[in-house]
Design an enzyme around this catalytic site. Structure first.
Site, short mmCIF file in Angstrom:
data_model
loop_
_atom_site.label_atom_id
_atom_site.label_comp_id
_atom_site.label_asym_id
_atom_site.label_seq_id
_atom_site.Cartn_x
_atom_site.Cartn_y
_atom_site.Cartn_z
N CYS A 36 0.80 -1.20 0.00
CA CYS A 36 0.00 0.00 0.00
C CYS A 36 0.83 1.26 0.00
O CYS A 36 2.01 1.26 0.31
CB CYS A 36 -0.89 0.05 1.25
N GLY A 63 0.39 0.42 -4.87
CA GLY A 63 -0.84 -0.35 -4.81
C GLY A 63 -1.82 0.07 -5.88
O GLY A 63 -2.14 1.25 -5.99
N ASN A 138 -0.05 0.59 5.73
CA ASN A 138 0.95 0.00 4.83
C ASN A 138 1.80 -0.95 5.66
O ASN A 138 2.38 -0.55 6.67
CB ASN A 138 1.83 1.10 4.23
N GLY A 139 1.87 -2.19 5.24
CA GLY A 139 2.62 -3.20 5.98
C GLY A 139 1.80 -4.45 6.16
O GLY A 139 0.80 -4.67 5.49
N CYS A 284 13.17 -1.94 5.47
CA CYS A 284 13.16 -2.93 4.38
C CYS A 284 14.17 -2.55 3.30
O CYS A 284 14.06 -1.50 2.66
CB CYS A 284 11.77 -3.02 3.78
N TYR A 290 13.48 -2.03 -5.35
CA TYR A 290 12.34 -2.08 -6.27
C TYR A 290 11.14 -1.25 -5.82
O TYR A 290 10.52 -0.57 -6.63
CB TYR A 290 11.89 -3.55 -6.43
N ASP A 393 18.04 -6.34 -14.49
CA ASP A 393 16.71 -6.30 -13.88
C ASP A 393 16.87 -6.15 -12.38
O ASP A 393 17.95 -6.37 -11.82
CB ASP A 393 15.93 -7.57 -14.22
N ASP A 394 15.77 -5.80 -11.70
CA ASP A 394 15.87 -5.54 -10.26
C ASP A 394 15.91 -6.81 -9.43
O ASP A 394 16.59 -6.87 -8.41
CB ASP A 394 14.70 -4.66 -9.80
N CYS A 430 8.29 -12.81 2.21
CA CYS A 430 8.18 -11.67 3.12
C CYS A 430 6.84 -11.72 3.84
O CYS A 430 5.81 -11.96 3.22
CB CYS A 430 8.29 -10.35 2.35
N CYS A 481 16.23 -4.72 7.33
CA CYS A 481 15.60 -6.04 7.24
C CYS A 481 15.96 -6.64 5.88
O CYS A 481 15.65 -6.04 4.85
CB CYS A 481 14.09 -5.95 7.39
N CYS A 484 14.11 -11.49 3.13
CA CYS A 484 13.83 -12.16 1.86
C CYS A 484 15.10 -12.70 1.23
O CYS A 484 15.05 -13.59 0.37
CB CYS A 484 13.09 -11.23 0.90
#
Length: 562
Positions: A36, A63, A138-139, A284, A290, A393-394, A430, A481, A484
């Site tokens: 979000c 989002g 958001n989260g 994060c 990204y 690419d990312d 994640c 963090c 991932c």
């Protein structure tokens, strides 16, 4: 004013065969998605609805499933939300009807709960005294099951009163909705601010919240600060937003980030700060890779500059002889520029992106389905033909995007295709707000680098190292963090059965409790339990009353309850 959810409650995704990567739906080949974007403004004398519209427009990348805003004039709160992009949900007529001095806005991609109107935000609840609270989140929380049990217990207790029996029916299936209901449970007695100070320490997981009652705008960030949230200053007010780019577009000056563990309150008395938890920063790292816009700044570091530096480091770690460096637009562009700078290989544009292809509510024909990734990316054959390419690419999630791209570039005449990725292998899902696949679906979760290379069909494959990524962010490793990538989750997780996007749907609450609530009530109302401004169902799904609700002190909620 048109109904909020009559024409697009069930948007159509392009469902394609994942066994044929050239036939990919956008959800499959677009990679990781963030949950979000949130935006809030307190600005007497300003057109806060339009400020919120433009703020959400700047955050649309975070989002694209649903958009909404709640606007208050000090006495009443009006909520308007729907499925769709910001520009699809709001028009001049809607915005001009939303009058007030404060607003909360939200654009959603779901990580908890399905894509339904009931799960669109801001969520809304009324207190026992009739005041309203609207909230955007958001989260993603990891103790959602506990919160759901707490809400259910409260609703069972309140069901003893006939006027509140319908509150036992849970209509939405998001952690955000649970937070809103718990927030208003005690707000009538102790106030929204004190209620938040007691509730926020009990939330576990990632949350950047923007919420408001009729008078005050609030913003809060979890103790780890996983998701970004910033504070900005207008000439006549204040703004909070997920990214600094949203401050720029509304002409606000960046003041600072909302600190981890901090609650801000903004009203006519000014801006005040409270601490509900000791900060343990774990931002994060994927925001740099990204999620965030390149023109956003996080912790003092330009996201664009970080991505260019990632590319430079990638060139040093994984050199290759080639004729041209091309990005996968747009997220791969800064890193490709950096790779070209670091390697000395010329940079060029080899793929053209159609910026106007996105989530669609139009049923695609079989012919369109078969176009697959070509709906978004098309090769420049004159540029590619006969060249040895470095394609930047990312990230790689499932590998479908890269597999289809490599095939498309070879068909366009590329002699060699060397893939370079501006992040380490994504090996772990994640649980803090990115809709990654399960670990079984993550390509690097089961394969080493050579296995991934064979899977996507490239001549070579190189990922930036985790150390290189951290260095490019210019942040201390201890403040990031990276779960991932390394599987080290900074916020403890519950057992697997109590995690997942559809957790609350799997733990569905019965619409009736001990026979107290007639089935007709639950079937008649959508998203209206406890004051959520859902449309009244009077027949088939297409026949809806407008989903616009005005609430305030002494007002009525969506069920016409005083």
């Amino acid at each position: 004013m048109p109904p909020c959810s009559s024409w697009n409650e069930h948007p159509t995704d392009i469902h394609l065969d994942e066994q044929h990567p050239e036939h990919l739906d956008e959800r499959t080949w677009e990679g990781p998605r963030e949950e979000c974007g949130v935006f809030g403004v307190w600005a007497p004398g300003e057109d806060v609805a339009k400020l919120t519209y433009y703020g959400l427009y700047a955050l649309q990348h975070r989002g694209q499933e649903a958009s909404g805003m709640a606007v208050s004039d000090g006495l009443h709160t009006v909520v308007f939300k729907d499925l769709g992009l910001v520009s699809q949900v709001f028009d001049e007529q809607v915005l001009s009807s939303l009058k007030g001095h404060l607003a909360v806005g939200h654009c959603r991609y779901s990580t908890t709960g399905s894509t339904t109107w009931e799960n669109a935000q801001p969520t809304f609840r009324t207190t026992a005294t009739g005041s309203g609270v609207a909230l955007g989140h958001n989260g993603n929380l990891v103790n959602t099951a506990e919160l759901r049990d707490e809400v259910l217990a409260q609703r069972r207790a309140s069901a003893a009163t006939p006027s509140t029996r319908d509150r036992t029916a849970v209509q939405s299936t998001t952690d955000s909705d649970l937070v809103t209901e718990l927030l208003v449970a005690t707000a009538a007695d102790i106030g929204v601010e004190e209620s938040a100070m007691r509730l926020l320490p009990r939330l576990r997981g990632a949350f950047s919240l923007v919420f408001a009652d009729e008078q005050t705008l609030y913003a809060a960030r979890d103790a780890q600060g996983v998701r970004p949230l910033v504070l900005g200053r207008l000439e006549r007010g204040w703004v909070v937003a997920s990214e600094t780019a949203a401050l720029d577009i509304v002409g606000a000056t960046m003041v600072r980030e909302v600190e981890p563990g901090e609650l801000l309150a903004i009203d006519s008395a000014g801006m005040r700060s409270s601490r509900f938890a000791a900060p343990e920063p774990k931002g994060c790292v994927f925001e740099y890779v990204y999620l965030a816009r390149p023109d956003t700044t996080i912790s003092g570091r330009s996201v664009h500059a970080a991505r260019v530096e990632i590319g430079r480091r990638l060139a040093g770690e994984h050199p290759v002889e080639a004729d041209l460096v091309i990005p996968v637009p747009e997220s791969g562009t800064p890193a490709a520029i950096g790779y070209a700078q670091g390697s000395g290989i010329p940079y060029g544009q080899g793929l053209v992106k159609n910026a106007y292809v996105g989530r669609t509510f139009i049923q695609p024909s079989q012919t369109i389905r078969q176009l697959g990734i070509r709906l978004k990316l098309n090769p420049l054959r004159d540029v590619i033909r006969g060249k040895r390419l470095v394609v930047v690419d990312d990230s790689i999630v499932r590998g479908n995007t890269q597999r289809a791209l490599v095939r498309m570039l070879r068909e366009a005449g590329a002699v060699e295709v060397h893939v370079r990725i501006a992040s380490p292998p994504v090996r772990w899902p994640c649980f803090y707000g990115i809709d990654f696949a399960t670990r079984a679906e993550l390509l690097a979760g089961a394969l080493d680098t050579e296995g991934v290379r064979r899977s996507i069909g490239s001549d070579s494959l190189g990922y930036v190292s985790l150390e290189g990524l951290i260095g490019a962010t210019e942040q201390p490793r201890t403040r990031l963090c990276m779960a991932c990538f390394d599987g080290d989750y900074p916020i403890p997780l519950p057992k697997e059965a109590l995690l997942g996007k559809h957790l609350l749907e799997n733990l569905a609450v019965p619409a009736t409790m001990d026979g107290d609530i007639g089935a007709g009530v639950a079937d008649t109302v959508s998203g209206a339990a406890s004051g959520d401004p859902g449309p009244l169902r009077t027949g088939p799904a297409a026949d809806r009353a407008p989903a616009l609700l005005t609430v305030g002190y002494g007002g009525e909620d969506a069920l016409r309850r005083p």
